[in-house]
Design a protein around this motif. Structure first.
Motif, PDB file in Angstrom:
ATOM      1  N   SER A  64      -6.778  -0.596 -25.060  1.00  0.00           N
ATOM      2  CA  SER A  64      -7.597  -0.988 -26.216  1.00  0.00           C
ATOM      3  C   SER A  64      -8.174   0.205 -26.970  1.00  0.00           C
ATOM      4  CB  SER A  64      -8.736  -1.896 -25.756  1.00  0.00           C
ATOM      5  OG  SER A  64      -9.525  -1.249 -24.768  1.00  0.00           O
ATOM      6  N   THR A  65      -8.069   1.407 -26.403  1.00  0.00           N
ATOM      7  CA  THR A  65      -8.687   2.579 -27.027  1.00  0.00           C
ATOM      8  C   THR A  65      -8.156   2.812 -28.429  1.00  0.00           C
ATOM      9  OG1 THR A  65      -9.012   3.639 -24.878  1.00  0.00           O
ATOM     10  CG2 THR A  65      -9.060   5.063 -26.800  1.00  0.00           C
ATOM     11  N   LYS A  66      -6.852   2.723 -28.593  1.00  0.00           N
ATOM     12  CA  LYS A  66      -6.252   2.980 -29.901  1.00  0.00           C
ATOM     13  C   LYS A  66      -6.777   2.003 -30.942  1.00  0.00           C
ATOM     14  CE  LYS A  66      -2.039   4.408 -30.018  1.00  0.00           C
ATOM     15  NZ  LYS A  66      -0.548   4.518 -29.964  1.00  0.00           N
ATOM     16  N   THR A  67      -6.936   0.747 -30.553  1.00  0.00           N
ATOM     17  CA  THR A  67      -7.460  -0.267 -31.489  1.00  0.00           C
ATOM     18  C   THR A  67      -8.866   0.086 -31.938  1.00  0.00           C
ATOM     19  OG1 THR A  67      -6.118  -2.017 -30.511  1.00  0.00           O
ATOM     20  CG2 THR A  67      -8.059  -2.700 -31.761  1.00  0.00           C
ATOM     21  N   TYR A 107      -7.754   0.734 -11.736  1.00  0.00           N
ATOM     22  CA  TYR A 107      -6.314   0.758 -12.006  1.00  0.00           C
ATOM     23  C   TYR A 107      -5.447   1.173 -10.829  1.00  0.00           C
ATOM     24  CZ  TYR A 107      -7.846   5.525 -13.281  1.00  0.00           C
ATOM     25  OH  TYR A 107      -8.446   6.763 -13.313  1.00  0.00           O
ATOM     26  N   ASN A 108      -6.024   1.650  -9.751  1.00  0.00           N
ATOM     27  CA  ASN A 108      -5.202   1.980  -8.584  1.00  0.00           C
ATOM     28  C   ASN A 108      -5.042   0.770  -7.673  1.00  0.00           C
ATOM     29  OD1 ASN A 108      -6.426   5.276  -8.677  1.00  0.00           O
ATOM     30  ND2 ASN A 108      -4.256   4.765  -8.787  1.00  0.00           N
ATOM     31  N   THR A 109      -3.983   0.780  -6.899  1.00  0.00           N
ATOM     32  CA  THR A 109      -3.644  -0.341  -6.037  1.00  0.00           C
ATOM     33  C   THR A 109      -3.578   0.097  -4.578  1.00  0.00           C
ATOM     34  OG1 THR A 109      -1.266   0.077  -6.179  1.00  0.00           O
ATOM     35  CG2 THR A 109      -2.235  -1.336  -7.893  1.00  0.00           C
ATOM     36  N   PHE A 110      -3.583  -0.885  -3.702  1.00  0.00           N
ATOM     37  CA  PHE A 110      -3.392  -0.595  -2.280  1.00  0.00           C
ATOM     38  C   PHE A 110      -1.974  -0.080  -2.035  1.00  0.00           C
ATOM     39  CE2 PHE A 110      -6.963  -3.482  -2.397  1.00  0.00           C
ATOM     40  CZ  PHE A 110      -7.822  -2.945  -1.464  1.00  0.00           C
ATOM     41  N   GLU A 111      -1.034  -0.532  -2.868  1.00  0.00           N
ATOM     42  CA  GLU A 111       0.331  -0.009  -2.760  1.00  0.00           C
ATOM     43  C   GLU A 111       0.371   1.469  -3.135  1.00  0.00           C
ATOM     44  OE1 GLU A 111       4.873  -0.927  -4.387  1.00  0.00           O
ATOM     45  OE2 GLU A 111       3.305  -2.463  -4.564  1.00  0.00           O
ATOM     46  N   ASP A 112      -0.407   1.863  -4.139  1.00  0.00           N
ATOM     47  CA  ASP A 112      -0.530   3.283  -4.467  1.00  0.00           C
ATOM     48  C   ASP A 112      -0.969   4.074  -3.239  1.00  0.00           C
ATOM     49  OD1 ASP A 112       0.143   3.124  -7.174  1.00  0.00           O
ATOM     50  OD2 ASP A 112      -1.937   2.928  -7.843  1.00  0.00           O
ATOM     51  N   VAL A 113      -1.974   3.541  -2.567  1.00  0.00           N
ATOM     52  CA  VAL A 113      -2.526   4.221  -1.394  1.00  0.00           C
ATOM     53  C   VAL A 113      -1.469   4.369  -0.313  1.00  0.00           C
ATOM     54  CG1 VAL A 113      -4.158   3.981   0.522  1.00  0.00           C
ATOM     55  CG2 VAL A 113      -4.927   3.590  -1.830  1.00  0.00           C
ATOM     56  N   PHE A 114      -0.766   3.291  -0.025  1.00  0.00           N
ATOM     57  CA  PHE A 114       0.260   3.367   1.021  1.00  0.00           C
ATOM     58  C   PHE A 114       1.358   4.344   0.634  1.00  0.00           C
ATOM     59  CE2 PHE A 114       4.403   2.284   2.693  1.00  0.00           C
ATOM     60  CZ  PHE A 114       4.152   2.375   4.058  1.00  0.00           C
ATOM     61  N   LYS A 169      -7.071  -7.193  -9.672  1.00  0.00           N
ATOM     62  CA  LYS A 169      -5.728  -6.625  -9.835  1.00  0.00           C
ATOM     63  C   LYS A 169      -5.242  -6.626 -11.289  1.00  0.00           C
ATOM     64  CE  LYS A 169      -3.638 -11.068  -8.488  1.00  0.00           C
ATOM     65  NZ  LYS A 169      -2.825 -11.748  -7.453  1.00  0.00           N
ATOM     66  N   ALA A 170      -5.727  -7.578 -12.099  1.00  0.00           N
ATOM     67  CA  ALA A 170      -5.239  -7.669 -13.477  1.00  0.00           C
ATOM     68  C   ALA A 170      -5.720  -6.509 -14.345  1.00  0.00           C
ATOM     69  CB  ALA A 170      -5.680  -8.994 -14.094  1.00  0.00           C
ATOM     70  N   PHE A 171      -6.780  -5.829 -13.931  1.00  0.00           N
ATOM     71  CA  PHE A 171      -7.314  -4.756 -14.765  1.00  0.00           C
ATOM     72  C   PHE A 171      -6.360  -3.570 -14.873  1.00  0.00           C
ATOM     73  CE2 PHE A 171     -11.229  -7.094 -14.103  1.00  0.00           C
ATOM     74  CZ  PHE A 171     -11.856  -6.973 -15.344  1.00  0.00           C
ATOM     75  N   ARG A 172      -5.495  -3.384 -13.902  1.00  0.00           N
ATOM     76  CA  ARG A 172      -4.519  -2.285 -13.986  1.00  0.00           C
ATOM     77  C   ARG A 172      -3.690  -2.399 -15.261  1.00  0.00           C
ATOM     78  NH1 ARG A 172      -1.619   1.422 -10.732  1.00  0.00           N
ATOM     79  NH2 ARG A 172       0.599   1.586 -11.211  1.00  0.00           N
ATOM     80  N   ASN A 173      -3.394  -3.616 -15.666  1.00  0.00           N
ATOM     81  CA  ASN A 173      -2.573  -3.817 -16.860  1.00  0.00           C
ATOM     82  C   ASN A 173      -3.313  -3.485 -18.147  1.00  0.00           C
ATOM     83  OD1 ASN A 173      -0.354  -4.766 -15.352  1.00  0.00           O
ATOM     84  ND2 ASN A 173      -1.221  -6.838 -15.280  1.00  0.00           N
TER      85      ASN A 173
END
Length: 422
Positions: free
Chosen positions: A50-53, A404-411, A20-24
């Motif tokens: 991190s892309t910009k860095t 980056y997607n969540t189960f809440e996104d799905v619901f 779950k932390a990877f979404r951030n």
């Protein structure tokens, strides 16, 4: 109503999610100040923070070092840039590091691969692809056939789903290979079919193609970073992919290729050559006579697009941390949860999920065939903060990406879609 059809249940699944932390680690687009439900990672993945860095580090080296950045960059000397992604890519596609290299764009790489692996003769000149392949693949194959001055309609073999079906049966693909075994030069299919979301049985198809005496390659645009791959083990001859979908490396991001070591270590295999594929130890002697590097590196043409590759490395670092095994485990749960919710709407006759129901025969995409008012429903979803994908004539593709997607996104997607339909 099942307790699975509740927001509380989805939030419980998110709390239990080890990834779950990877979404951030990603920028989530917003609509009216609220995170959208982003279900188009199968078209363009989200930007890692991190892309910009990573890109700025290369811009700083360019600013302070100029051309000396090729050898004296503080972190990643440009001369060796193609090497920095090898370990991560090898894990993602199931290859040896020497069998993969990031370079060019996808269709360019498919053409380069066909230069080496589509070598038509009087008796073997046919290419097998799936009907309805992504247009770039269709055009690339068409132009290769015409380049060799072969009759297009005779040299092209297409395999279609059975009447009333939306996906290809593996036995039908193998049967078609067997049917054309005496004249087949190349089998080139998608790893995951872009429209239906079907994950083809790469091992069985490769075995059948080789038994027929043909080379076998795959376009992994929708497979790399999405589904488990074992290209080396399954003895695939070649593959190519893009990095801007599930690999989150930016619009038009650098592509990649796989060439099995049995070919990569053969300097005599035909290819179009460029100086970056030439023996690294002698590259700057500027002499005649191409001597290919071993492995996939020998197919490189030009020096690396460093800024695009920097974005690629930023995303691959995240993949390395998460691991394909863990991502696949979450993907199966996430897509399975979406399927279970949408089954209610399918049973009511409002839509049909044309992606395989067998979890191992699909990635994280579900293609929804909408029975009526499909475009209007899609537009309403967009206005409601759902970023999905419309494909003519009447399919909505949705892809809950495990990074980056969540189960809440799905619901929430299900809840919005249900309200739109009813």
């Amino acid at each position: 109503m099942s307790n699975k059809n509740t927001l509380a249940y989805a939030q419980q699944l998110d709390n239990e999610d080890p990834l779950k932390a990877f979404r951030n680690r990603f920028h989530i687009p917003k609509l009216k100040g609220k995170d959208v439900i982003y279900f188009t990672g199968n078209s363009l993945g989200l930007q890692p923070k991190s892309t910009k860095t990573y890109i700025n580090e290369e811009l700083d080296d360019w600013a302070t070092l100029g051309v000396e950045g090729h050898f004296h960059s503080q972190k990643r000397p440009w001369f060796h840039y193609h090497k920095f992604s090898k370990e991560a890519l090898a894990k993602i596609v199931g290859a040896l590091p020497s069998e993969v290299v990031s370079m060019n764009s996808l269709t360019s790489n498919l053409h380069l691969m066909m230069v080496s692996f589509y070598r038509p003769t009087k008796t073997r000149h046919k290419i097998l692809i799936e009907s309805g392949a992504f247009p770039s693949d269709q055009y690339a194959v068409e132009s290769q056939i015409k380049f060799h001055k072969l009759p297009y309609n005779e040299a092209l073999v297409e395999i279609s789903p059975r009447k009333g079906e939306h996906t290809l049966r593996t036995e039908d693909i193998i049967s078609k290979i067997e049917e054309h075994k005496d004249s087949l030069a190349l089998v080139m299919l998608s790893g995951v079919q872009y429209y239906s979301g079907q994950f083809f049985d790469i091992q069985k198809i490769t075995e059948a193609g080789h038994q027929a005496g043909a080379f076998v390659g795959f376009d992994l645009a929708h497979a790399a970073g999405n589904v488990p791959l074992e290209l080396h083990k399954h003895e695939v001859d070649f593959a190519a992919w893009c990095s801007y979908k599930y690999l989150n490396s930016g619009p038009g991001g650098v592509s990649g290729i796989f060439v099995h070591e049995k070919h990569g270590n053969n300097p005599d295999i035909p290819r179009f050559a460029g100086w970056w594929g030439h023996n690294e130890e002698e590259r700057f002697k500027m002499e005649k006579g191409f001597k290919p590097m071993e492995g996939a590196d020998g197919w490189q043409l030009s020096n690396v697009n460093v800024l695009s590759s920097a974005a690629h490395l930023a995303a691959l670092e995240i993949y390395n941390e998460a691991g394909m095994e863990a991502l696949r485990e979450k993907s199966l749960k996430l897509t399975g949860y979406l399927e279970s919710l949408l089954k209610e709407l399918q049973d009511e006759g409002f839509l049909q999920m044309i992606t395989p129901t067998e979890p191992n025969a699909r990635g994280c995409q579900l293609s929804l065939l909408v029975t009526h008012n499909g475009k209007a429903i899609f537009e309403h979803l967009t206005q409601s903060g759902v970023v999905a994908d419309w494909r003519e004539p009447n399919v909505i593709r949705v892809a809950p990406v495990p990074l980056y997607n969540t189960f809440e996104d799905v619901f929430n997607f299900y809840d919005i879609l249900k309200k739109v339909i009813f």
